[in-house]
Write a protein that holds these residues in place. Sequence first.
Motif, PDB file in Angstrom:
ATOM      1  N   ALA A  14      33.810  49.229  43.136  1.00  0.00           N
ATOM      2  CA  ALA A  14      34.090  51.008  42.087  1.00  0.00           C
ATOM      3  C   ALA A  14      34.624  50.592  40.446  1.00  0.00           C
ATOM      4  CB  ALA A  14      34.545  51.475  43.379  1.00  0.00           C
ATOM      5  N   ASP A  15      35.167  49.414  40.602  1.00  0.00           N
ATOM      6  CA  ASP A  15      35.586  48.717  38.928  1.00  0.00           C
ATOM      7  C   ASP A  15      34.805  49.156  38.098  1.00  0.00           C
ATOM      8  OD1 ASP A  15      36.897  48.457  37.095  1.00  0.00           O
ATOM      9  OD2 ASP A  15      38.329  46.854  37.770  1.00  0.00           O
ATOM     10  N   ALA A  16      34.740  50.663  37.118  1.00  0.00           N
ATOM     11  CA  ALA A  16      33.373  50.398  35.932  1.00  0.00           C
ATOM     12  C   ALA A  16      34.139  49.314  35.288  1.00  0.00           C
ATOM     13  CB  ALA A  16      33.984  51.569  34.883  1.00  0.00           C
TER      14      ALA A  16
ATOM     15  N   HIS B 130      33.303  46.109  36.094  1.00  0.00           N
ATOM     16  CA  HIS B 130      32.674  45.240  36.877  1.00  0.00           C
ATOM     17  C   HIS B 130      33.287  43.216  37.115  1.00  0.00           C
ATOM     18  CE1 HIS B 130      30.819  48.389  39.077  1.00  0.00           C
ATOM     19  NE2 HIS B 130      29.764  48.190  38.274  1.00  0.00           N
ATOM     20  N   SER B 131      33.781  43.372  37.815  1.00  0.00           N
ATOM     21  CA  SER B 131      34.111  41.492  37.846  1.00  0.00           C
ATOM     22  C   SER B 131      33.298  40.860  39.178  1.00  0.00           C
ATOM     23  CB  SER B 131      35.069  40.601  37.959  1.00  0.00           C
ATOM     24  OG  SER B 131      35.756  41.469  38.304  1.00  0.00           O
ATOM     25  N   LEU B 132      32.857  41.753  40.252  1.00  0.00           N
ATOM     26  CA  LEU B 132      32.681  41.267  41.585  1.00  0.00           C
ATOM     27  C   LEU B 132      32.141  40.284  41.859  1.00  0.00           C
ATOM     28  CD1 LEU B 132      32.508  41.765  44.558  1.00  0.00           C
ATOM     29  CD2 LEU B 132      30.771  43.409  44.504  1.00  0.00           C
TER      30      LEU B 132
ATOM     31  N   VAL C 295      35.193  47.352  49.703  1.00  0.00           N
ATOM     32  CA  VAL C 295      35.259  48.656  47.816  1.00  0.00           C
ATOM     33  C   VAL C 295      36.138  47.752  47.215  1.00  0.00           C
ATOM     34  CG1 VAL C 295      34.963  50.810  46.321  1.00  0.00           C
ATOM     35  CG2 VAL C 295      34.080  50.595  49.016  1.00  0.00           C
ATOM     36  N   ASP C 296      35.410  46.940  46.511  1.00  0.00           N
ATOM     37  CA  ASP C 296      36.744  46.346  45.606  1.00  0.00           C
ATOM     38  C   ASP C 296      36.575  48.155  44.241  1.00  0.00           C
ATOM     39  OD1 ASP C 296      37.868  44.826  43.424  1.00  0.00           O
ATOM     40  OD2 ASP C 296      36.421  44.790  42.304  1.00  0.00           O
ATOM     41  N   CYS C 297      38.576  48.098  44.341  1.00  0.00           N
ATOM     42  CA  CYS C 297      38.256  49.621  43.869  1.00  0.00           C
ATOM     43  C   CYS C 297      39.226  49.007  42.723  1.00  0.00           C
ATOM     44  CB  CYS C 297      39.391  50.576  44.514  1.00  0.00           C
ATOM     45  SG  CYS C 297      39.402  50.988  45.506  1.00  0.00           S
TER      46      CYS C 297
ATOM     47  N   GLY D 234      44.674  40.140  42.267  1.00  0.00           N
ATOM     48  CA  GLY D 234      44.205  39.858  42.801  1.00  0.00           C
ATOM     49  C   GLY D 234      43.059  40.815  43.921  1.00  0.00           C
ATOM     50  N   LYS D 235      42.277  42.159  43.522  1.00  0.00           N
ATOM     51  CA  LYS D 235      41.747  42.935  44.023  1.00  0.00           C
ATOM     52  C   LYS D 235      40.667  42.645  44.770  1.00  0.00           C
ATOM     53  CE  LYS D 235      42.461  46.195  40.949  1.00  0.00           C
ATOM     54  NZ  LYS D 235      43.750  45.596  40.474  1.00  0.00           N
ATOM     55  N   THR D 236      40.042  42.270  42.972  1.00  0.00           N
ATOM     56  CA  THR D 236      38.155  42.143  43.532  1.00  0.00           C
ATOM     57  C   THR D 236      38.202  40.373  44.434  1.00  0.00           C
ATOM     58  OG1 THR D 236      37.603  43.100  41.395  1.00  0.00           O
ATOM     59  CG2 THR D 236      36.581  41.332  42.244  1.00  0.00           C
ATOM     60  N   THR D 237      39.402  39.939  44.453  1.00  0.00           N
ATOM     61  CA  THR D 237      39.034  38.647  44.993  1.00  0.00           C
ATOM     62  C   THR D 237      39.408  38.687  46.150  1.00  0.00           C
ATOM     63  OG1 THR D 237      40.132  37.473  43.251  1.00  0.00           O
ATOM     64  CG2 THR D 237      40.197  36.005  45.045  1.00  0.00           C
TER      65      THR D 237
HETATM   66 MG   LIG Z   1      39.252  43.457  39.699  1.00  0.00          MG
END
Ligand SMILES: [Mg+2]
Length: 400
Positions: free
Chosen positions: A37-39, A41-43, A138-140, A13-16
Amino acid sequence: MRVVLYTGKGGVGKTTTAAASAVWAASRGLRVLVASADAAHSLGDVLEEPLGDEPRQLELKDGGRFSGTLFAVEVDARAEVSRHWGAVSDYLGQLFRHQGIEEVMADELALLPGLEELTTLLAVDAWAREGAYDLVVVDCAPTDSALRLLTLPEAAHSALRILLKLQRAIAGLVTPLARNLVAVPLPGSEVFRDAEGLIYRQLGKLSELISDPGTSVRLVLTPERMVIDESLRARTDLALFGVAVDAVVMNRLLPEEAAAEPFFAEWVRQQAARRDEVAEFFAPLPILAAPLQDDEVVGLARLQAHGRILFRDHAPEALLSSEPGLEFRREGSGYALRLPLPNARAEELDVTRVGAQLMVRTGALRRPIPLPRHLLGMDVSGARCRDGILEVRFQPSETA
Ligand SMILES: [Mg+2]
Ligand SMILES: Nc1ncnc2c1ncn2[C@@H]1O[C@H](COP(=O)(O)OP(=O)(O)OP(=O)(O)O)[C@@H](O)[C@H]1O
């Protein structure tokens, strides 16, 4: 300015969490940038807004009325790599191909592991400096590559210095005429220029950003054994490189009412036990608890509501703990591990090394600390507890 990086095991649940904290902070009137910053991307999907590689301004609404603005961006890591590091990766690709490595693989290798993550953070750093933001979230990527990203400046700095020295020595020795005769293609001056730029300017900037007292990491986890273990290891690795962690986010907690359902009763009990464990293992870090929602947490409105619950009495931009939970220091040929245990009584303290882990017990409390690889070949040479700080010393093994 505050920079907060969210990382954790895949899918926790990092992006969330990153998106919810950014939306919640923006709705409280702060100028906020949230960057992926996660290749993978789901932001954009989570915000339900198309994003690009330049910050885009989004309008937040509460009950149909304007309630703030948020800036969001998904970094194009490949483009950033060629901008900052193009000549060096071209050269490396050439070198690998020359050694008979297939084209596609040579190009992949030339990107050097960690390079994309590194340049992503450089881009975030540049926006952070330009944009006059109060908070940059930053969403890693999942822990592995995020750790590489955060711990890279220090490691890459020394590796690149050596590389550069070596390349200079080769180039100095070989005259242009001899260039055609030697077995490997030699780097041109643009390679040195880029490598030097990376070492002296970019990595320097990045170390500054990461060691800035305004920058901290939040570890996102779920109440599961494997996830907790990976987060403990991440905390050790981050401590080793002096990266501050200021909170733990515990996601997907079942509501207590669920215990009334026989099927969920055991889950609720187990989750409560894991929550106590996490509080114990990660003390003095505060735990931000997020409930399992009844549907996916997507779209600005749901994210804002989720952020409100998650931060409860805390401000999302605040530094939630300024006390380093765990520290490693070089001492002569060995290391000292320092762990604050404010209420520990020395006579109740028990420190045992179990393989790759140090187990600290104080009364009924347990604190497992996965040891950094570098310390595995060392022996514990002493331990003491003074002024509420446990110090364990490691020395290179005499038999090694
Ligand atoms: Mg994510
Ligand atoms: N508290 C929650 N309640 C309900 N659903 C959740 C919660 N947190 C996350 N989810 C859902 O779980 C899924 C994974 O979440 P998310 O994408 O944030 O994880 P992640 O850690 O960023 O994953 P990855 O490692 O792939 O980047 C999403 O569908 C998200 O909506």
